[in-house]
Design a protein around this motif. Structure first.
Motif, short mmCIF file in Angstrom:
data_model
loop_
_atom_site.label_atom_id
_atom_site.label_comp_id
_atom_site.label_asym_id
_atom_site.label_seq_id
_atom_site.Cartn_x
_atom_site.Cartn_y
_atom_site.Cartn_z
N LEU A 1 0.87 -1.16 0.00
CA LEU A 1 0.00 0.00 0.00
C LEU A 1 0.91 1.22 0.00
CD1 LEU A 1 -1.75 -2.37 0.92
CD2 LEU A 1 -2.94 -0.80 2.42
N GLN A 2 1.00 1.87 -1.13
CA GLN A 2 1.90 3.01 -1.29
C GLN A 2 1.13 4.28 -0.97
OE1 GLN A 2 3.50 2.62 -5.26
NE2 GLN A 2 4.49 0.69 -4.76
N TRP A 3 1.68 5.08 -0.08
CA TRP A 3 0.96 6.26 0.41
C TRP A 3 1.91 7.39 0.72
CZ3 TRP A 3 1.66 8.08 5.46
CH2 TRP A 3 2.39 7.25 6.30
N ASN A 4 1.34 8.56 0.90
CA ASN A 4 2.09 9.68 1.47
C ASN A 4 1.12 10.63 2.15
OD1 ASN A 4 1.17 11.74 -0.26
ND2 ASN A 4 3.04 11.81 -1.46
N ASN A 5 1.64 11.37 3.08
CA ASN A 5 0.88 12.41 3.78
C ASN A 5 1.29 13.73 3.13
OD1 ASN A 5 -0.05 14.43 5.47
ND2 ASN A 5 0.39 13.31 7.34
N PRO A 6 0.41 14.35 2.35
CA PRO A 6 0.79 15.56 1.62
C PRO A 6 1.18 16.73 2.52
CG PRO A 6 -1.57 15.15 1.43
CD PRO A 6 -0.97 13.95 2.10
N LYS A 7 0.81 16.67 3.79
CA LYS A 7 1.20 17.75 4.71
C LYS A 7 2.68 17.68 5.09
CE LYS A 7 -3.34 18.45 6.74
NZ LYS A 7 -4.15 18.43 7.97
N ILE A 8 3.27 16.47 5.00
CA ILE A 8 4.67 16.34 5.42
C ILE A 8 5.59 15.71 4.38
CG2 ILE A 8 4.10 16.31 7.87
CD1 ILE A 8 4.42 13.28 7.85
N HIS A 9 5.04 15.10 3.32
CA HIS A 9 5.86 14.45 2.30
C HIS A 9 5.76 15.20 0.97
CE1 HIS A 9 4.77 10.73 4.81
NE2 HIS A 9 6.02 11.02 5.10
N THR A 10 6.84 15.17 0.21
CA THR A 10 6.79 15.71 -1.15
C THR A 10 5.87 14.82 -1.99
OG1 THR A 10 8.76 14.46 -1.78
CG2 THR A 10 9.11 16.72 -1.00
N PRO A 11 5.28 15.35 -3.07
CA PRO A 11 4.30 14.57 -3.85
C PRO A 11 4.83 13.24 -4.39
CG PRO A 11 4.21 16.87 -4.48
CD PRO A 11 5.39 16.72 -3.54
N GLU A 12 6.11 13.16 -4.71
CA GLU A 12 6.66 11.93 -5.28
C GLU A 12 7.06 10.90 -4.22
OE1 GLU A 12 9.93 14.77 -4.52
OE2 GLU A 12 8.08 14.99 -5.67
N ARG A 13 7.10 11.28 -2.97
CA ARG A 13 7.50 10.38 -1.88
C ARG A 13 6.45 9.32 -1.68
NH1 ARG A 13 9.91 10.72 3.59
NH2 ARG A 13 10.05 8.52 4.10
N ARG A 14 6.88 8.07 -1.50
CA ARG A 14 5.96 6.97 -1.21
C ARG A 14 6.43 6.20 0.01
NH1 ARG A 14 3.47 9.64 -4.01
NH2 ARG A 14 2.34 9.14 -5.90
N LYS A 15 5.59 6.16 1.01
CA LYS A 15 5.78 5.29 2.16
C LYS A 15 5.07 3.99 1.80
CE LYS A 15 6.71 6.82 5.92
NZ LYS A 15 7.89 6.69 6.73
N ILE A 16 5.46 2.88 2.41
CA ILE A 16 4.85 1.59 2.07
C ILE A 16 4.43 0.86 3.33
CG2 ILE A 16 5.23 -0.70 1.06
CD1 ILE A 16 7.17 0.64 -0.90
N TRP A 17 3.18 0.46 3.35
CA TRP A 17 2.68 -0.50 4.33
C TRP A 17 2.47 -1.80 3.57
CZ3 TRP A 17 -1.96 2.07 7.32
CH2 TRP A 17 -1.45 2.99 8.23
N LEU A 18 2.83 -2.92 4.18
CA LEU A 18 2.53 -4.21 3.59
C LEU A 18 1.21 -4.72 4.16
CD1 LEU A 18 5.99 -6.01 3.64
CD2 LEU A 18 4.88 -4.83 1.75
N ALA A 19 0.46 -5.43 3.34
CA ALA A 19 -0.82 -5.98 3.77
C ALA A 19 -0.96 -7.42 3.30
CB ALA A 19 -1.97 -5.15 3.22
N CYS A 20 -1.46 -8.27 4.19
CA CYS A 20 -1.84 -9.62 3.79
C CYS A 20 -3.21 -9.52 3.11
CB CYS A 20 -1.88 -10.55 5.00
SG CYS A 20 -3.18 -10.15 6.20
N ALA A 21 -3.67 -10.60 2.54
CA ALA A 21 -4.97 -10.58 1.85
C ALA A 21 -6.10 -10.20 2.80
CB ALA A 21 -5.24 -11.94 1.21
N ALA A 22 -6.03 -10.64 4.05
CA ALA A 22 -7.11 -10.38 5.01
C ALA A 22 -7.18 -8.91 5.44
CB ALA A 22 -6.92 -11.26 6.25
N HIS A 23 -6.06 -8.19 5.38
CA HIS A 23 -6.04 -6.80 5.84
C HIS A 23 -5.88 -5.77 4.72
CE1 HIS A 23 -4.89 -8.81 9.73
NE2 HIS A 23 -5.93 -8.05 10.07
N LYS A 24 -5.81 -6.23 3.50
CA LYS A 24 -5.62 -5.32 2.36
C LYS A 24 -6.71 -4.25 2.31
CE LYS A 24 -5.65 -5.34 -2.69
NZ LYS A 24 -6.02 -6.15 -3.85
N GLN A 25 -7.97 -4.66 2.43
CA GLN A 25 -9.07 -3.71 2.32
C GLN A 25 -9.13 -2.75 3.50
OE1 GLN A 25 -11.09 -3.51 -0.56
NE2 GLN A 25 -11.36 -1.52 0.42
#
Length: 64
Positions: free
Chosen positions: A22-46
């Protein structure tokens, strides 16, 4: 043998392997191109996607 700690799902208490990035960023603190990553199993993806999406942080979901 279990998953490496770095490959575990980001859901609290989950010990399953994360098969989705799950690639994300917080626009208040990250530049637009920055991507943080959370990993998710199938059960928690949604639920993790919904959490990030509700805050406007979710940018993409791709296989890990």
């Amino acid at each position: 043998m279990g998953a490496l700690d770095s490959d575990l799902c980001s859901a609290k208490g989950c010990q399953d392997s994360g098969s989705w990035e799950l690639q994300w960023n917080n626009p208040k603190i990250h530049t637009p191109e920055r991507r943080k990553i959370w990993l998710a199993c199938a059960a928690h993806k949604q639920s993790l996607s919904d959490f990030l999406g509700a805050r406007g942080f979710l940018k993409d979901v791709v296989p890990h």
